[in-house]
Design an enzyme around this catalytic site. Structure first.
Site, PDB file in Angstrom:
ATOM      1  N   MET A   1     -14.307  -2.102  10.105  1.00  0.00           N
ATOM      2  CA  MET A   1     -15.235  -1.029   9.771  1.00  0.00           C
ATOM      3  C   MET A   1     -16.440  -1.634   9.070  1.00  0.00           C
ATOM      4  O   MET A   1     -16.369  -2.752   8.547  1.00  0.00           O
ATOM      5  CB  MET A   1     -14.580  -0.007   8.839  1.00  0.00           C
ATOM      6  CG  MET A   1     -13.456   0.798   9.440  1.00  0.00           C
ATOM      7  SD  MET A   1     -12.829   2.022   8.254  1.00  0.00           S
ATOM      8  CE  MET A   1     -11.668   2.915   9.297  1.00  0.00           C
TER       9      MET A   1
ATOM     10  N   HIS B   1     -12.835  -3.930   6.462  1.00  0.00           N
ATOM     11  CA  HIS B   1     -11.442  -4.364   6.431  1.00  0.00           C
ATOM     12  C   HIS B   1     -11.395  -5.866   6.137  1.00  0.00           C
ATOM     13  O   HIS B   1     -12.219  -6.377   5.379  1.00  0.00           O
ATOM     14  CB  HIS B   1     -10.746  -3.983   7.727  1.00  0.00           C
ATOM     15  CG  HIS B   1     -10.457  -2.499   7.819  1.00  0.00           C
ATOM     16  ND1 HIS B   1     -10.005  -1.878   8.949  1.00  0.00           N
ATOM     17  CD2 HIS B   1     -10.574  -1.508   6.886  1.00  0.00           C
ATOM     18  CE1 HIS B   1      -9.844  -0.577   8.730  1.00  0.00           C
ATOM     19  NE2 HIS B   1     -10.183  -0.341   7.482  1.00  0.00           N
TER      20      HIS B   1
ATOM     21  N   HIS C   1      -3.883  -3.016  -8.271  1.00  0.00           N
ATOM     22  CA  HIS C   1      -5.097  -3.727  -7.879  1.00  0.00           C
ATOM     23  C   HIS C   1      -6.264  -2.778  -7.657  1.00  0.00           C
ATOM     24  O   HIS C   1      -7.344  -2.965  -8.203  1.00  0.00           O
ATOM     25  CB  HIS C   1      -4.838  -4.532  -6.611  1.00  0.00           C
ATOM     26  CG  HIS C   1      -5.964  -5.431  -6.229  1.00  0.00           C
ATOM     27  ND1 HIS C   1      -7.037  -5.014  -5.481  1.00  0.00           N
ATOM     28  CD2 HIS C   1      -6.200  -6.727  -6.530  1.00  0.00           C
ATOM     29  CE1 HIS C   1      -7.877  -6.009  -5.317  1.00  0.00           C
ATOM     30  NE2 HIS C   1      -7.400  -7.068  -5.941  1.00  0.00           N
ATOM     31  N   HIS C   2      -6.076  -1.758  -6.826  1.00  0.00           N
ATOM     32  CA  HIS C   2      -7.095  -0.722  -6.667  1.00  0.00           C
ATOM     33  C   HIS C   2      -6.449   0.529  -6.111  1.00  0.00           C
ATOM     34  O   HIS C   2      -5.300   0.498  -5.647  1.00  0.00           O
ATOM     35  CB  HIS C   2      -8.272  -1.185  -5.793  1.00  0.00           C
ATOM     36  CG  HIS C   2      -7.968  -1.305  -4.328  1.00  0.00           C
ATOM     37  ND1 HIS C   2      -7.637  -2.487  -3.715  1.00  0.00           N
ATOM     38  CD2 HIS C   2      -7.959  -0.386  -3.332  1.00  0.00           C
ATOM     39  CE1 HIS C   2      -7.441  -2.295  -2.425  1.00  0.00           C
ATOM     40  NE2 HIS C   2      -7.622  -1.017  -2.164  1.00  0.00           N
TER      41      HIS C   2
ATOM     42  N   HIS D   1     -17.472  -0.695   2.175  1.00  0.00           N
ATOM     43  CA  HIS D   1     -16.129  -0.746   2.753  1.00  0.00           C
ATOM     44  C   HIS D   1     -16.122  -1.482   4.090  1.00  0.00           C
ATOM     45  O   HIS D   1     -16.888  -1.162   4.994  1.00  0.00           O
ATOM     46  CB  HIS D   1     -15.585   0.668   2.963  1.00  0.00           C
ATOM     47  CG  HIS D   1     -14.232   0.703   3.625  1.00  0.00           C
ATOM     48  ND1 HIS D   1     -13.073   0.358   2.958  1.00  0.00           N
ATOM     49  CD2 HIS D   1     -13.857   1.022   4.879  1.00  0.00           C
ATOM     50  CE1 HIS D   1     -12.044   0.488   3.775  1.00  0.00           C
ATOM     51  NE2 HIS D   1     -12.494   0.884   4.948  1.00  0.00           N
TER      52      HIS D   1
ATOM     53  N   HIS E   1      -2.942   0.303  -4.049  1.00  0.00           N
ATOM     54  CA  HIS E   1      -2.713  -1.076  -3.626  1.00  0.00           C
ATOM     55  C   HIS E   1      -2.081  -1.828  -4.786  1.00  0.00           C
ATOM     56  O   HIS E   1      -2.708  -2.027  -5.830  1.00  0.00           O
ATOM     57  CB  HIS E   1      -4.032  -1.741  -3.226  1.00  0.00           C
ATOM     58  CG  HIS E   1      -3.904  -3.216  -2.939  1.00  0.00           C
ATOM     59  ND1 HIS E   1      -4.979  -4.076  -2.932  1.00  0.00           N
ATOM     60  CD2 HIS E   1      -2.830  -3.994  -2.650  1.00  0.00           C
ATOM     61  CE1 HIS E   1      -4.573  -5.294  -2.665  1.00  0.00           C
ATOM     62  NE2 HIS E   1      -3.265  -5.273  -2.500  1.00  0.00           N
TER      63      HIS E   1
ATOM     64  N   TYR F   1       0.867  -1.184   0.000  1.00  0.00           N
ATOM     65  CA  TYR F   1       0.000   0.000   0.000  1.00  0.00           C
ATOM     66  C   TYR F   1       0.900   1.229   0.000  1.00  0.00           C
ATOM     67  O   TYR F   1       1.650   1.458   0.944  1.00  0.00           O
ATOM     68  CB  TYR F   1      -0.924   0.009   1.217  1.00  0.00           C
ATOM     69  CG  TYR F   1      -2.148  -0.847   1.065  1.00  0.00           C
ATOM     70  CD1 TYR F   1      -3.316  -0.321   0.533  1.00  0.00           C
ATOM     71  CD2 TYR F   1      -2.127  -2.192   1.428  1.00  0.00           C
ATOM     72  CE1 TYR F   1      -4.452  -1.104   0.375  1.00  0.00           C
ATOM     73  CE2 TYR F   1      -3.258  -2.988   1.273  1.00  0.00           C
ATOM     74  CZ  TYR F   1      -4.411  -2.433   0.748  1.00  0.00           C
ATOM     75  OH  TYR F   1      -5.534  -3.224   0.591  1.00  0.00           O
TER      76      TYR F   1
END
Length: 605
Positions: free
Chosen positions: A494, A412, A261-262, A410, A331, A227
Site C-alpha cells: 500500500m 506494508h 509496539h503499536h 502507511h 502489535h 497481531y
C-alpha cells in the site's frame, strides 16, 4: 543552554519539559530539544553498570542496522591505561568516565573513533547504583560519520558492556552485555506552556470524560510478532449522542511497556443497526464481517505522545446513525520470545459533548488498493505515486480550503520512504505547468511499517480548491524474487497518507491508480515487443507475475507509471464518486522527486 545538563538531583522537577523512552530493561533516555539552536541534550540513566569497568552508549542508525555504515554512538567508558599512569603519578586509582563519539565500521560491528568529536558537555555521576550521564549534540554535525537527525522515524540504539578497556576503538558491539534499538520520533513537537495549560484545562472541563478500549487478558505467545484484534462496543452514552473526540493516547499495562509496539482503533463503518461479531484473536484469522472496521479513529506507536485535536475541531463519534462497534488492532513485539505475558493494554479516548466549531475528518491520499500498481523484485528505491488531483480538490473542498493538522503514513513491509508533496496553481511564468511547489506536508525518509503513529504537523497546512497532492512511496524489494502487487495482504503493498483535517467535507478518498486502458496497452507491449508469455487481456496479477523481471523492464514499468493517465478515486463518505468522469485523466508534469539527501550535505553546498 538547555536546562537538562547536570540537573541529576532536579530531574524530576523538569520531567514535564522533556521526553523519555525506556531502552531495554536497564536504560532510560531523557532528552530535551532546542530547535532554535538545532541541538538536543540527552541524559541517560543506566542500572547494573560495573562502576569500574562498565561502558554504556546510545546512538542512531538509518534503519536499525548499525553495520550498514550509518551506526553512530556516544559512548561513556573508563580508560584503564590512563588510570594506571594517573595512579603512578598522583595516587589516583579510579579513572573518571569519559565520552567518545564513535561510528561502526561499515560491514562490521567494530567501533571506530570519529576524528570530529560531537558529543559535548559530558558530565556523569554514580547515584544509588545507577550511572547517570549527560551530553549535548547538534541535530546535524556536518560530519559524515555522524547520523543526522531529521523529521520522521529515528532508529535509536543502546549498548551496555563491560571491560576493562584501554581504548574504546576496536571494541565489538556484538560482545556487549545488552544492546538493541527502538523506533521513535526523536524530533517531537514542543508545546508552549500556554498550549499545554489549555490542553489540560480542556481535559478537566466538566463536559469532558474518557473511556478506554482495552484488550482482555491476552496471552501473548512466545513468538517475535503477534497481531491481535478484538471487537468492542463504545459506551452507550457516547454512541447514542454526538460527541467530539478531543484527545486519544495509549493505556499500557504495567510490565508491557516493551511488549506493546503499536496499536490502532478502527471504526466499523456500517449502518447503525448492524451487529459486528465480538471477535478476539489473531488478526489474520478475523471473520470477513470485520472488513468494514477500517476507518482509523486512533493510532499509537511506541514513544508517541497522546494526540490532541486543535481547540477549534474534534472527531465526531456517536449519534443516531453511528455504528457503535470498533476494532482494536494490537502489535505485540517479543524479540526475546518470552512466555507468560498476559496483557490488557489498549487506547484511551477523551470526548466532550460541548461540540467544537468544526468536525474533523480523515482523507485517504495515495494509491488505490489494487493490483494495478506493482513493484518489481530486486529494487532498492522503486517509487510509486498516488495523485489527489486538482479536479477532485476543486469539487470537494470549500472555497477557503481545509486545514490539515495531523498525518499518518502507511505502507506494508517493503516501504522505506513516504512523503506528500503539495502543489498550488500559479500564473507565474517561471512555474512548472502552472504550479508552484509548497513545502512537504509530511515526510519520513527512514520509514518503517513497524512504527506507525498519527503525527501532529509542526505547521498546520491550508489546502485550497485546485491544489494537487502527490503521495510518493519508495519501496525496497531487494530480498524478493518476484513482483509485489498492490493489495490488502501484508505481503502485498500500500501507499497511503491519512490526513486529519477540518472542517470535515464529503471527501473521504482521493487516490489514484494507472488507467485501465493504459495498463492493457502496457501488457500488449510486454507481450509483443519484449516477448513475455502473458495474456494482455487476462488477469492483471497473472500478467505481472508472468513477466521475467530485469533491471531494464523494471525501469520500463517505472517510466510507464510516471507518464500514463490515471483513474481517480474521488470518493465521498458513502463510497460513491463525486459527479464527473474520473477515468483516464491526464496529470501535469511535476518535477521528479529526488533521492533523499543526507542533511550533512547541506553543510557543503
Amino acid at each position: 543552554m538547555l536546562r537538562l545538563i547536570f540537573r541529576f538531583a532536579l530531574l524530576w522537577a523538569v520531567a514535564d519539559a522533556i521526553f523519555n523512552v525506556r531502552l531495554g530493561e536497564d536504560i532510560t533516555l531523557y532528552w530535551e530539544l532546542d530547535y532554535a539552536a538545532g541541538e538536543f541534550v540527552a541524559e541517560i540513566h543506566a542500572k547494573n553498570v560495573d562502576p569500574t569497568t562498565g561502558w554504556v552508549g546510545v546512538g542512531f542508525s538509518s534503519r536499525g542496522n548499525i553495520s550498514d555504515g550509518s551506526g553512530d554512538f556516544c559512548i561513556t567508558w573508563r580508560d584503564q591505561l590512563g588510570a594506571a599512569a594517573s595512579a603512578s603519578s598522583a595516587g589516583e586509582h579510579e579513572p573518571p568516565m569519559q565520552i567518545t563519539d564513535v561510528n561502526i565500521r561499515n560491514g562490521t560491528n567494530i567501533i571506530e573513533v570519529d576524528q570530529q568529536q560531537d558529543c559535548l558537555d559530558f558530565q556523569f555521576v554514580f547515584q544509588n547504583g545507577t550511572l547517570k550521564w549527560t551530553f549535548r549534540r547538534k541535530f546535524t554535525t556536518c560530519d559524515y560519520f555522524d547520523y543526522a537527525l531529521e523529521e520522521g522515524t529515528t532508529h535509536l540504539h543502546w549498548v551496555k558492556g563491560t571491560g576493562p578497556l584501554y581504548d574504546i576503538k576496536g571494541v565489538s558491539i556484538k560482545k556487549a552485555l545488552d544492546q538493541g534499538f527502538k523506533r521513535i520520533r526523536f524530533l517531537k513537537n514542543i508545546e508552549s506552556p500556554e498550549q499545554k495549560q489549555t490542553r489540560i484545562n480542556n481535559l478537566r472541563d466538566g463536559s469532558t470524560w474518557n473511556f478506554k478500549i482495552l484488550n482482555t487478558q491476552v496471552k501473548v505467545p512466545p513468538v517475535e510478532t503477534t497481531y491481535w484484534c478484538q471487537i468492542f462496543k463504545i459506551p452507550e452514552g457516547v454512541a447514542k449522542k454526538k460527541h467530539h473526540v478531543i484527545q486519544f493516547g495509549s493505556f499500557i499495562q504495567k510490565g508491557s511497556e516493551d511488549l506493546v509496539h503499536h496499536m490502532e482503533v478502527f471504526h466499523c463503518s456500517a449502518d447503525a443497526h448492524v451487529s459486528i461479531p465480538m471477535y478476539a484473536g489473531p488478526c489474520d484469522a478475523s471473520p470477513p464481517e470485520l472488513s468494514v472496521c477500517s476507518r482509523v479513529i486512533g493510532a499509537w506507536a511506541m514513544g508517541a505522545e497522546p494526540l490532541s485535536y486543535p481547540a477549534e475541531a474534534g472527531l465526531a463519534i456517536g449519534g443516531p446513525e453511528f455504528n457503535p462497534y470498533v476494532r482494536l488492532e494490537m502489535h505485540y513485539n517479543n524479540p526475546g520470545l518470552k512466555g507468560g505475558y498476559v496483557d490488557s493494554s489498549g487506547m484511551e479516548f477523551w470526548v466532550t459533548n460541548k461540540l467544537r466549531t468544526h468536525d474533523a475528518g480523515v482523507i485517504e491520499l495515495g494509491l488505490e488498493y489494487s493490483d494495478k500498481m506493482a513493484i518489481p523484485p530486486k529494487q532498492k528505491r522503486f517509487q510509486l505515486t498516488g495523485v489527489c488531483n486538482r479536479e477532485c480538490t476543486s469539487v470537494s473542498f470549500p472555497r477557503d480550503g481545509i486545514t490539515i493538522f495531523a498525518s499518518q503514513l502507511h505502507t506494508h513491509l517493503t516501504g522505506a520512504r513516504v512523503l506528500t508533496r503539495h502543489f498550488r496553481p500559479s500564473l507565474h511564468p517561471g512555474n512548472v505547468d502552472g504550479f508552484v511547489e509548497l513545502p512537504f506536508m509530511n515526510w519520513d525518509n527512514h520509514y518503517s511499517t513497524h512504527y506507525q503513529e498519527i503525527r501532529r504537523l509542526k505547521r498546520p497546512t491550508r489546502v485550497l480548491p485546485g491544489d494537487v497532492l502527490l503521495t510518493t512511496c519508495e519501496f525496497n524489494t531487494l530480498d524478493r524474487t518476484n513482483i509485489t502487487l498492490g493489495g490488502f495482504a501484508i505481503s502485498e503493498e500500500m501507499c497511503v497518507n491519512y490526513f486529519h483535517y477540518y472542517p470535515r467535507t464529503k471527501l473521504e478518498v482521493c487516490k489514484s491508480s494507472v488507467a485501465w486502458k493504459s495498463l492493457r496497452e502496457y501488457f500488449h507491449f510486454m507481450a509483443e515487443m519484449e516477448g513475455q508469455h502473458i495474456e494482455p487481456e487476462g488477469a492483471v496479477s497473472s500478467n505481472y507475475n508472468g513477466i521475467e523481471w530485469t533491471p531494464f523492464r523494471a525501469k520500463l514499468l517505472s517510466d510507464f507509471y510516471n507518464k500514463s493517465p490515471i483513474d481517480m478515486q474521488c470518493n465521498q463518505s458513502d463510497g460513491t464518486r463525486f459527479p464527473g468522469s474520473w477515468d483516464s485523466m491526464s496529470v501535469p508534469k511535476f518535477p521528479k522527486l529526488l533521492q533523499a539527501r543526507n542533511p550533512n550535505d547541506e553543510c557543503y553546498l
